[in-house]
Design a protein around this motif. Structure first.
Motif: not given
Length: 171
Positions: A1-9, A42-46, A64-75
């Motif tokens: 997996m690669e660090q995610s760039r350009g995809l917003s949760v 790991v989760r499947l997403c689209r 995904f990471d969970f910070k400050d009450g919301s998800l963020s895409l890790r990789s």
């Protein structure tokens, strides 16, 4: 997996039947912005429908990471659409959300209401049936000869789908 760039949760939806079950909501896909807890593994997403073409949405496996009450895409890593259908059935087992299918049997035939999409090669079992022209929407009901029951049940079992078989009452 690669660090995610350009995809917003906010642009993603997750395959999360377990979360929806916990929220007592139907379905299997949930907007990532509606998830208010940490997600293990790991989760499947689209992309959500508004952010991608409906006929060829890309799919990803993501962490995904969970910070400050919301998800963020890790990789994430892109995954072929053909692989996602089989993967969903495996995820259903891991997430303790097995699918059920309703089968109504009579003396000579049985029907499946709203047949689930199945991956290859299991989807070939649907070729043993025919659409029911008396249904409001013929694609929503498949009818089979009772001789096909072992083949249909075998295909469903391979995907860990639990059939619920009811006998049709004939007046």
């Amino acid at each position: 997996m690669e660090q995610s760039r350009g995809l917003s949760v906010e642009q993603l939806e997750l395959y999360a039947p377990d979360i929806l079950r916990g929220q007592q909501r139907p379905g299997r896909w949930i907007p990532a912005s509606h998830v208010a807890r940490a997600i293990d593994g790991v989760r499947l997403c689209r992309p959500r429908g508004a952010f991608a073409r409906a006929y060829s949405r890309p799919h990803f496996l993501a962490r995904f990471d969970f910070k400050d009450g919301s998800l963020s895409l890790r990789s994430s890593v892109s995954i072929a659409h053909e692989e996602t259908l089989r993967l969903r059935f495996g995820l259903d087992l891991l997430l303790n959300s097995p699918r059920r299918i309703s089968i109504t049997a009579s003396d000579l035939t049985f029907t499946i209401e709203r047949p689930s999409a199945l991956p290859d090669p299991e989807n070939r079992v649907y070729a043993l049936g025919w659409t029911d022209p008396t249904a409001d929407n013929p694609s929503e009901r498949l009818t089979f000869s009772n001789c096909a029951m072992p083949f249909v049940l075998h295909a469903l079992q391979r995907l860990s789908i639990t059939p619920y078989i009811a006998q049709r009452k004939i007046p």
